[in-house]
Design a protein around this motif. Structure first.
Motif, mmCIF file in Angstrom:
data_model
loop_
_atom_site.group_PDB
_atom_site.id
_atom_site.type_symbol
_atom_site.label_atom_id
_atom_site.label_comp_id
_atom_site.label_asym_id
_atom_site.label_seq_id
_atom_site.Cartn_x
_atom_site.Cartn_y
_atom_site.Cartn_z
ATOM 1 N N PRO A 244 -1.853 -21.356 -10.614
ATOM 2 C CA PRO A 244 -3.006 -22.264 -10.578
ATOM 3 C C PRO A 244 -4.328 -21.554 -10.282
ATOM 4 C CG PRO A 244 -1.679 -22.507 -8.594
ATOM 5 C CD PRO A 244 -0.904 -21.618 -9.527
ATOM 6 N N LEU A 245 -4.266 -20.360 -9.666
ATOM 7 C CA LEU A 245 -5.493 -19.642 -9.334
ATOM 8 C C LEU A 245 -5.848 -18.593 -10.372
ATOM 9 C CD1 LEU A 245 -5.157 -19.088 -5.480
ATOM 10 C CD2 LEU A 245 -6.348 -20.903 -6.699
ATOM 11 N N TRP A 246 -4.845 -17.867 -10.866
ATOM 12 C CA TRP A 246 -5.137 -16.800 -11.818
ATOM 13 C C TRP A 246 -3.936 -16.523 -12.720
ATOM 14 C CZ3 TRP A 246 -5.183 -15.097 -6.471
ATOM 15 C CH2 TRP A 246 -4.001 -14.484 -6.047
ATOM 16 N N GLN A 247 -4.236 -15.841 -13.829
ATOM 17 C CA GLN A 247 -3.224 -15.199 -14.659
ATOM 18 C C GLN A 247 -3.284 -13.710 -14.363
ATOM 19 O OE1 GLN A 247 -4.725 -16.698 -18.469
ATOM 20 N NE2 GLN A 247 -2.801 -17.790 -18.765
ATOM 21 N N SER A 248 -2.109 -13.091 -14.228
ATOM 22 C CA SER A 248 -2.093 -11.684 -13.842
ATOM 23 C C SER A 248 -1.115 -10.897 -14.693
ATOM 24 C CB SER A 248 -1.740 -11.540 -12.357
ATOM 25 O OG SER A 248 -0.418 -11.975 -12.112
ATOM 26 N N PHE A 249 -1.369 -9.594 -14.757
ATOM 27 C CA PHE A 249 -0.430 -8.636 -15.333
ATOM 28 C C PHE A 249 -0.655 -7.309 -14.626
ATOM 29 C CE2 PHE A 249 -4.289 -8.397 -17.852
ATOM 30 C CZ PHE A 249 -4.508 -7.041 -18.010
ATOM 31 N N THR A 250 0.330 -6.432 -14.693
ATOM 32 C CA THR A 250 0.261 -5.162 -13.975
ATOM 33 C C THR A 250 0.422 -4.002 -14.944
ATOM 34 O OG1 THR A 250 1.129 -6.127 -11.946
ATOM 35 C CG2 THR A 250 1.284 -3.735 -12.159
ATOM 36 N N VAL A 251 -0.515 -3.068 -14.869
ATOM 37 C CA VAL A 251 -0.454 -1.827 -15.637
ATOM 38 C C VAL A 251 0.143 -0.746 -14.751
ATOM 39 C CG1 VAL A 251 -1.805 -0.035 -16.792
ATOM 40 C CG2 VAL A 251 -2.438 -2.451 -17.060
ATOM 41 N N LYS A 252 1.187 -0.077 -15.227
ATOM 42 C CA LYS A 252 1.789 1.019 -14.477
ATOM 43 C C LYS A 252 1.784 2.279 -15.329
ATOM 44 C CE LYS A 252 4.823 -1.581 -11.377
ATOM 45 N NZ LYS A 252 6.207 -1.753 -10.876
ATOM 46 N N GLY A 253 1.674 3.424 -14.651
ATOM 47 C CA GLY A 253 1.670 4.685 -15.372
ATOM 48 C C GLY A 253 1.809 5.864 -14.433
ATOM 49 N N ILE A 254 1.877 7.031 -15.014
ATOM 50 C CA ILE A 254 1.976 8.286 -14.272
ATOM 51 C C ILE A 254 0.607 8.944 -14.269
ATOM 52 C CG2 ILE A 254 3.009 10.588 -14.258
ATOM 53 C CD1 ILE A 254 5.484 9.342 -15.575
ATOM 54 N N SER A 255 0.168 9.367 -13.084
ATOM 55 C CA SER A 255 -1.142 9.989 -12.939
ATOM 56 C C SER A 255 -1.015 11.300 -12.186
ATOM 57 C CB SER A 255 -2.096 9.066 -12.168
ATOM 58 O OG SER A 255 -3.308 9.730 -11.847
ATOM 59 N N GLY A 256 -1.841 12.253 -12.549
ATOM 60 C CA GLY A 256 -1.945 13.476 -11.780
ATOM 61 C C GLY A 256 -2.265 13.163 -10.334
ATOM 62 N N GLY A 257 -1.666 13.930 -9.414
ATOM 63 C CA GLY A 257 -1.940 13.759 -7.997
ATOM 64 C C GLY A 257 -1.113 12.702 -7.306
ATOM 65 N N PHE A 258 -0.415 11.849 -8.079
ATOM 66 C CA PHE A 258 0.396 10.777 -7.501
ATOM 67 C C PHE A 258 1.863 11.026 -7.839
ATOM 68 C CE2 PHE A 258 -3.810 9.029 -7.640
ATOM 69 C CZ PHE A 258 -3.884 8.133 -6.580
ATOM 70 N N ILE A 259 2.763 10.469 -7.028
ATOM 71 C CA ILE A 259 4.199 10.660 -7.226
ATOM 72 C C ILE A 259 4.637 9.973 -8.510
ATOM 73 C CG2 ILE A 259 6.477 10.180 -6.251
ATOM 74 C CD1 ILE A 259 5.191 10.332 -3.483
ATOM 75 N N ASP A 260 5.289 10.716 -9.387
ATOM 76 C CA ASP A 260 5.683 10.190 -10.695
ATOM 77 C C ASP A 260 6.682 9.048 -10.587
ATOM 78 O OD1 ASP A 260 4.049 12.096 -11.755
ATOM 79 O OD2 ASP A 260 5.643 13.317 -12.646
ATOM 80 N N SER A 261 7.672 9.184 -9.684
ATOM 81 C CA SER A 261 8.797 8.250 -9.674
ATOM 82 C C SER A 261 8.384 6.831 -9.302
ATOM 83 C CB SER A 261 9.876 8.746 -8.704
ATOM 84 O OG SER A 261 9.351 8.854 -7.386
ATOM 85 N N THR A 262 7.374 6.676 -8.444
ATOM 86 C CA THR A 262 6.942 5.337 -8.049
ATOM 87 C C THR A 262 5.862 4.800 -8.974
ATOM 88 O OG1 THR A 262 5.385 6.342 -6.486
ATOM 89 C CG2 THR A 262 7.526 5.664 -5.638
ATOM 90 N N ARG A 263 5.149 5.666 -9.641
ATOM 91 C CA ARG A 263 4.086 5.328 -10.584
ATOM 92 C C ARG A 263 2.928 4.583 -9.906
ATOM 93 N NH1 ARG A 263 5.507 3.393 -16.314
ATOM 94 N NH2 ARG A 263 6.424 1.523 -15.364
ATOM 95 N N VAL A 264 1.776 4.748 -10.488
ATOM 96 C CA VAL A 264 0.578 4.068 -10.015
ATOM 97 C C VAL A 264 0.517 2.704 -10.696
ATOM 98 C CG1 VAL A 264 -1.921 4.187 -9.794
ATOM 99 C CG2 VAL A 264 -0.572 6.287 -9.745
ATOM 100 N N ALA A 265 0.114 1.677 -9.962
ATOM 101 C CA ALA A 265 0.076 0.322 -10.505
ATOM 102 C C ALA A 265 -1.292 -0.304 -10.257
ATOM 103 C CB ALA A 265 1.168 -0.539 -9.869
ATOM 104 N N CYS A 266 -1.764 -1.051 -11.248
ATOM 105 C CA CYS A 266 -2.992 -1.836 -11.096
ATOM 106 C C CYS A 266 -2.718 -3.247 -11.587
ATOM 107 C CB CYS A 266 -4.147 -1.221 -11.874
ATOM 108 S SG CYS A 266 -5.677 -2.192 -11.752
#
Length: 550
Positions: free
Chosen positions: A273-295
């Motif tokens: 009722p407040l928002w529609q959402s989706f999450t982008v995940k990926g692998i980034s330099g400097g961050f742990i690959d296995s958990t991935r960065v999420a936005c």
């Protein structure tokens, strides 16, 4: 992490002082210990913000005892501030709660500590016994209007609910009743985003290859808000590495690489009722690959707003590195502005000659505005922003932004002394975006402060019998639209209001008729009275302190 925590503590202090001001205005006699707690939180904020963030050898010898000890001491100010702020919140709530009215059903009392009637998002934890997530319910305010809500996260014993509040009075509160049902609550609807997402306010287009937005079209303005000449898409995380720190010492960028996230996936979110959402995940330099960065991208339904909530697990890297998030905005003839300490700054225009032009510190918001309207960007945790492009290493005096693009400088370890050589662990940070025809300072200020300074709430259990009393109340809504109440702080002799004129025109504050018995004095920043006045006038952009007592 510590800087983000410190920024949140600073806005919490504004809210906590506002609660204490309300309690005192309602008739409470505040104990001296609470005034001392306010001073303690303020001291911790200032000591963390002071100048350096590490020892002289923090980069050259990061494992040295002096390096480790100095950072432990420095960071302790941030975490002491967090702890003291939470204790202060409970103390402030204890002072205001006797003046609240309960009901025969559980209720939520929501406080607005800013100086205008305010609508906005509030996230509140409610125990499972009070509001079970599996059962139907209604949230109804004192006017009989239903409040939209959806879950953001859960624990076994309770849930965090996002609710949208309407018209909470200035320096006051509104009461919401929790009416529980017996039917099962419908499951949250998943939202599998198409490439193009539209609502009444925006049309967005996702690039599934990069995870960024290639279009953010404002329906009200009839205009695309993303620069077609951009190098990066809106919401892209950019990881940068330098060949050597020595180039920064020589006032140049030197050899460097910049990479975007890879192995992108786009995961469904919530159609709520407040928002529609989706999450982008990926692998980034400097961050742990296995958990991935999420936005997580949240496109709000009932208001013109887009949020980005980031989470990633940072590796400990001592080589020079940085991370940015891209906001490549564009408005024809647009001018960039941001809220600095005590007022509005225009990069390269009204800043002191020789001060930083590569990056600037946005207190609550940055904006791109033209004669058609403006775009406003807010971050709770990340203060550094680069205007016109990624400017690291330019070191140009009096430079003006090359475009309307904004790059949030999330983190870096470029400096050769006095800062941490690495930052590691799970990190979260966020942004909120809005836009519209109103290009005033007042509109940007109210979105920035309204987004960053939290609503405060208290869940009251059901009362065994119906109670009579006030369900909505305001302490003193006496300010014209162009005046920002930076803080309201109880002091000896009354409440000290820190006021700032934001729109560049003279403003006059007069007492409302029911407040003729109060004593109004102009004061200094410490609350020492200077002169008694019947009204207070502020020149364009002027700051004043006003002491109001009985």
């Amino acid at each position: 992490r510590e800087t983000g925590a410190n920024r949140l503590t600073a806005t919490d202090l504004i809210a906590n002082q506002g609660l204490l001001a309300m309690a005192q205005d309602f008739g409470a006699v505040l104990p001296p210990a609470l005034h001392e707690q306010v001073r303690n939180v303020s001291d911790h904020l200032h000591f963390y913000n002071e100048h350096t963030f590490g020892s002289a050898e923090s980069i050259s010898d990061p494992m040295a005892d002096n390096t480790q000890t100095q950072w432990a001491e420095k960071s302790s100010y941030a975490w002491q501030g967090v702890m003291q702020s939470r204790l202060l919140r409970e103390g402030a709530m204890g002072q205001v709660q006797p003046y609240l009215t309960g009901s025969t059903v559980p209720s939520i009392v929501v406080f607005n500590t800013l100086n205008w009637q305010r609508s906005g998002l509030h996230v509140i934890y409610i125990d499972e016994q009070v509001l079970p997530r599996e059962k139907s319910f209604r949230l109804v305010d004192d006017r009989g209007e239903e409040i939209a809500a959806q879950i953001t996260r859960s624990r076994p014993e309770g849930n965090y609910w996002a609710i949208w509040l309407n018209d909470v009075p200035p320096l006051g509160y509104r009461t919401i009743r929790i009416i529980s049902g017996t039917d099962d609550r419908p499951a949250d609807r998943p939202f599998d985003p198409p490439d193009t997402i539209q609502n009444a306010h925006y049309r967005t287009v996702i690039d599934r290859r990069t995870g960024g937005l290639t279009s953010l079209f404002d329906r009200e303005l009839g205009q695309e808000l993303i620069d077609p000449a951009r190098a990066w898409q809106l919401g892209q995380l950019i990881y940068e590495q330098l060949t050597s720190r020595s180039s920064i010492e020589e006032l140049r960028l030197g050899g460097h690489t910049r990479t975007a996230m890879r192995a992108i996936t786009i995961e469904p979110g919530i159609d709520g009722p407040l928002w529609q959402s989706f999450t982008v995940k990926g692998i980034s330099g400097g961050f742990i690959d296995s958990t991935r960065v999420a936005c997580e991208f949240r496109l709000f339904r009932n208001t013109k707003r887009l949020d980005l909530i980031w989470k990633g697990r940072k590796m400990a890297i001592h080589e020079p590195e940085a991370a940015y998030v891209a906001f490549p905005f564009a408005l024809q003839g647009g001018t960039l502005a941001y809220e600095a300490q005590g007022g509005l700054a225009f990069p390269g225009e009204n800043q002191l000659p020789g001060t930083t032009t590569d990056w600037n510190t946005a207190q609550t918001f940055a904006a791109l505005r033209s004669d058609r309207g403006q775009i406003v960007l807010v971050s709770d945790e990340v203060p550094l922003m680069q205007f016109g492009g990624i400017n690291t290493g330019r070191f140009q005096k009096n430079a003006r932004p090359a475009s309307g693009q904004i790059y949030s400088w999330v983190l870096n370890n470029y400096w050769t002394t006095n800062f941490r050589s690495s930052q590691e662990g799970e990190m979260t940070w966020s942004y909120a975006i809005t836009s519209g025809r109103d290009a005033s300072n007042d509109a940007a200020t109210r979105f920035g402060w309204g987004t960053r300074v939290p609503f405060v709430s208290r869940v009251l259990p059901a009362s065994p019998k119906k109670q009579s009393g006030v369900l909505t109340r305001s302490a003193w809504p006496f300010l014209p639209a162009s005046v920002l109440m930076v803080s309201a702080r109880p002091v000896q002799g009354g409440i000290l209001y820190h006021l700032r004129e934001t729109e560049g025109r003279e403003a006059t504050l007069r007492l409302t008729p029911d407040r003729t018995s109060v004593k109004v004095q102009e004061a200094d920043a410490l609350g020492t009275p200077l002169r008694a006045v019947a009204s207070v006038s502020l020149k364009p952009y002027e700051v004043k302190f006003v002491l109001v007592g009985k």
